[in-house]
Design an enzyme around this catalytic site. Sequence first.
Site, PDB file in Angstrom:
ATOM      1  N   ARG A  20      -7.525  -0.219   0.309  1.00 35.69           N
ATOM      2  CA  ARG A  20      -7.969  -1.432  -0.394  1.00 35.69           C
ATOM      3  C   ARG A  20      -8.351  -1.135  -1.839  1.00 35.69           C
ATOM      4  O   ARG A  20      -8.261  -2.004  -2.693  1.00 35.69           O
ATOM      5  CB  ARG A  20      -9.138  -2.068   0.369  1.00 35.69           C
ATOM      6  CG  ARG A  20     -10.378  -1.224   0.425  1.00 35.69           C
ATOM      7  CD  ARG A  20     -11.361  -1.670   1.501  1.00 35.69           C
ATOM      8  NE  ARG A  20     -10.849  -1.382   2.830  1.00 35.69           N
ATOM      9  CZ  ARG A  20     -11.462  -1.718   3.964  1.00 35.69           C
ATOM     10  NH1 ARG A  20     -12.612  -2.374   3.923  1.00 35.69           N
ATOM     11  NH2 ARG A  20     -10.944  -1.408   5.134  1.00 35.69           N
ATOM     12  N   ASP A  26       1.096   5.884   6.132  1.00 38.04           N
ATOM     13  CA  ASP A  26       0.145   5.024   5.431  1.00 38.04           C
ATOM     14  C   ASP A  26       0.740   4.400   4.178  1.00 38.04           C
ATOM     15  O   ASP A  26       0.054   3.671   3.461  1.00 38.04           O
ATOM     16  CB  ASP A  26      -1.118   5.811   5.087  1.00 38.04           C
ATOM     17  CG  ASP A  26      -2.368   4.942   5.150  1.00 38.04           C
ATOM     18  OD1 ASP A  26      -2.319   3.891   5.801  1.00 38.04           O
ATOM     19  OD2 ASP A  26      -3.388   5.323   4.558  1.00 38.04           O
ATOM     20  N   LYS A  35     -10.592  12.203   8.495  1.00 36.67           N
ATOM     21  CA  LYS A  35     -10.211  11.705   9.817  1.00 36.67           C
ATOM     22  C   LYS A  35     -10.366  12.838  10.830  1.00 36.67           C
ATOM     23  O   LYS A  35      -9.709  13.870  10.717  1.00 36.67           O
ATOM     24  CB  LYS A  35      -8.770  11.212   9.808  1.00 36.67           C
ATOM     25  CG  LYS A  35      -8.548  10.017   8.896  1.00 36.67           C
ATOM     26  CD  LYS A  35      -7.084   9.612   8.875  1.00 36.67           C
ATOM     27  CE  LYS A  35      -6.833   8.472   7.895  1.00 36.67           C
ATOM     28  NZ  LYS A  35      -7.438   7.209   8.311  1.00 36.67           N
ATOM     29  N   GLU A  80      -9.635   3.679   1.691  1.00 34.71           N
ATOM     30  CA  GLU A  80      -9.057   3.916   0.367  1.00 34.71           C
ATOM     31  C   GLU A  80      -7.925   2.964   0.020  1.00 34.71           C
ATOM     32  O   GLU A  80      -7.676   2.697  -1.155  1.00 34.71           O
ATOM     33  CB  GLU A  80      -8.567   5.368   0.267  1.00 34.71           C
ATOM     34  CG  GLU A  80      -7.172   5.634   0.796  1.00 34.71           C
ATOM     35  CD  GLU A  80      -6.988   5.295   2.276  1.00 34.71           C
ATOM     36  OE1 GLU A  80      -5.875   4.890   2.661  1.00 34.71           O
ATOM     37  OE2 GLU A  80      -7.937   5.414   3.059  1.00 34.71           O
ATOM     38  N   LYS A 109       0.851  -1.193   0.000  1.00 31.09           N
ATOM     39  CA  LYS A 109       0.000   0.000   0.000  1.00 31.09           C
ATOM     40  C   LYS A 109       0.882   1.236   0.000  1.00 31.09           C
ATOM     41  O   LYS A 109       1.808   1.349   0.800  1.00 31.09           O
ATOM     42  CB  LYS A 109      -0.914  -0.006   1.222  1.00 31.09           C
ATOM     43  CG  LYS A 109      -1.804   1.225   1.339  1.00 31.09           C
ATOM     44  CD  LYS A 109      -2.658   1.160   2.611  1.00 31.09           C
ATOM     45  CE  LYS A 109      -3.417   2.455   2.835  1.00 31.09           C
ATOM     46  NZ  LYS A 109      -4.207   2.432   4.088  1.00 31.09           N
ATOM     47  N   ASP A 162     -12.502   6.855   3.414  1.00 29.07           N
ATOM     48  CA  ASP A 162     -11.351   6.574   4.269  1.00 29.07           C
ATOM     49  C   ASP A 162     -10.972   5.097   4.256  1.00 29.07           C
ATOM     50  O   ASP A 162     -10.021   4.689   4.921  1.00 29.07           O
ATOM     51  CB  ASP A 162     -11.626   7.042   5.702  1.00 29.07           C
ATOM     52  CG  ASP A 162     -10.359   7.137   6.534  1.00 29.07           C
ATOM     53  OD1 ASP A 162     -10.460   7.083   7.770  1.00 29.07           O
ATOM     54  OD2 ASP A 162      -9.253   7.231   5.956  1.00 29.07           O
ATOM     55  N   ASP A 192      -2.860  10.203   3.868  1.00 29.16           N
ATOM     56  CA  ASP A 192      -4.270   9.828   3.871  1.00 29.16           C
ATOM     57  C   ASP A 192      -5.054  10.779   4.770  1.00 29.16           C
ATOM     58  O   ASP A 192      -4.991  10.680   5.992  1.00 29.16           O
ATOM     59  CB  ASP A 192      -4.428   8.388   4.362  1.00 29.16           C
ATOM     60  CG  ASP A 192      -5.894   7.979   4.477  1.00 29.16           C
ATOM     61  OD1 ASP A 192      -6.736   8.596   3.795  1.00 29.16           O
ATOM     62  OD2 ASP A 192      -6.194   7.049   5.244  1.00 29.16           O
TER      63      ASP A 192
END
Length: 590
Positions: free
Chosen positions: A448, A384, A371, A446, A359, A444, A364
């Site tokens: 995946r 992230d 968030k 995201e 990833k 959020d 993010d």
Amino acid sequence: MASAASTSASTAVAAASRLLLRRAPHLLRRLPRAPPAALSSRTSSSFGAAALRRPLGHRARMGHTSAAASSSVPALGLTKANAVELPQVTFTGKDTDFSAWTGDILAVAVTEKDLSKGPDSKFENAALKKLDEQLGGLLSDASAEEDFTGKSGQSVVLRLSGQGFKRLGLIGLGQTAPSTALACRGIGESVASLAKSAQAASVAIVLAGIQEEFKLNAAASIASGTVLGLHEDSRFKAEAKKVHLKQVDLIGLGSGPEVDQKLKYANDLCSGVIFGKELVNAPANVLTPAVLAEEAAKIASTYSDVFTATILDEEKCQELKMGSYLGVAAASANPPRFIHLCYKPVGGNVKRKLAIVGKGLTFDSGGYNIKTGPGCSIELMKFDMGGSAAVFGAAKALAQIKPPGVEVHFIVAACENMISGTGMRPGDILTASNGKTIEVNNTDAEGRLTLADALVYACNQGVDKVVDLATLTGACVVALGPSIAGIFTPSDELAKEITAASEISGEKFWRLPMEESYWEGMKSGVADMVNTGGRQGGSITAALFLKQFVDEKVQWMHIDMAGPVWSDKKKTGTGFGVSTLVEWVVKNSS
């Protein structure tokens, strides 16, 4: 209230108008941010174990990829990484008498049992008894006066005179001699701490007692712990601390070519772990998707005998129909980069093909599901991309180790998850490159979405096995805490392989179930699936989502490393995953 609301609305309209003027072309139609074509590059690495590194954040000269580099937004705040000299330590295995060693610190690792004394008030352990006699009983006195009992975490340093070594360091191991990589790495970290405090240039390490069959692995793990313990990421500080340690002698753990080879392996591995840690530590205003692509491409340049790099720009990803990945990237001013490094062994003769997917969210925000609130950790969302850091850290280490017989594809769909008028909204439907449609019920979730297209791409490389790593869910941290990664796989064989690799690396993993009945909560009324389910079993439903994008003929594992990617205590990345991935690839090569 009405007046305040009216003023607020007027301000909002003005701001929106300015945004519209700035980004009108993007609102009319999505223009490619870089020229079409797959970009390929080969340059030198600025992160790893090179003695000096050019400042991160400069627009790299990427050979054929200058167009991609120039499309990056300049680093905010004028921040760039300082060139920092990394520790250059030589490790040597010796079978000489440690009492005759000369240097700055003789570090002796002891268990509580090692400090036991007989009726004559002398140590029962032969090595400690000999050392104590040499020091005229000083060791015995120190163990009593300093209340040093050999418990784990204890250490004491004695200044000496009239000896070949200037200081004697005692390191407590607890009740038993070390028998794991993690325990031995802890010894190395303790030695690094002693060396830094004393500004020592040379250290010898002795274990008062250890099993014969574990000596070789112990030497490598102690060396790794020492290097990682010495490393401090000071690239973004005004001043860097100087590392004085240059020579470490490992006494009584073996010597000769086999030990030398094992120590080199440990050093190569550490260069990858440090690379991974520094990628995670780099702030998002410096490490953009384009810069991450540059750093990856430099691995291919430095080790061009075994590596090639392919960097896909936004338009090429559109051609490959990567709608799931591009949906996440759509809101950011920093363009996405799809990164593919390919390792092929010298001489060919490939018997197994692997893929490692990471990833790569360099930041993010959560998107429109931003968030917010305590515990959201938005200020840490530079980490992230920890999965991609593990992927490229492993690539760097393997480039030096050069395992035979195995081809490895390192794949990252790098982008930012931001907020703008061009970004994906809750309720939007994305189409992935395998044709499956996804209703976005949470922007959020995201990671995946980016992994979906990356996994399809990986399977299209004709690989036998795929492992993906991601800081994917808070649910996994709740389940396993900050030190253990969750693993999900339908393949018992692959689970055993990663578990075996982790036993050597010392990293902690725990296999969690892939409960197929939970997929009911991931179904959409208007698309093939939604991108997130309910609160319960969140890490399991995330894994089930990823499974939809993996070829059934390919063995696959998902690793959720949201917990161990970051150390709250040290406030730094950990380099988690690199060591296990390297061990896994090496095992597959043999």
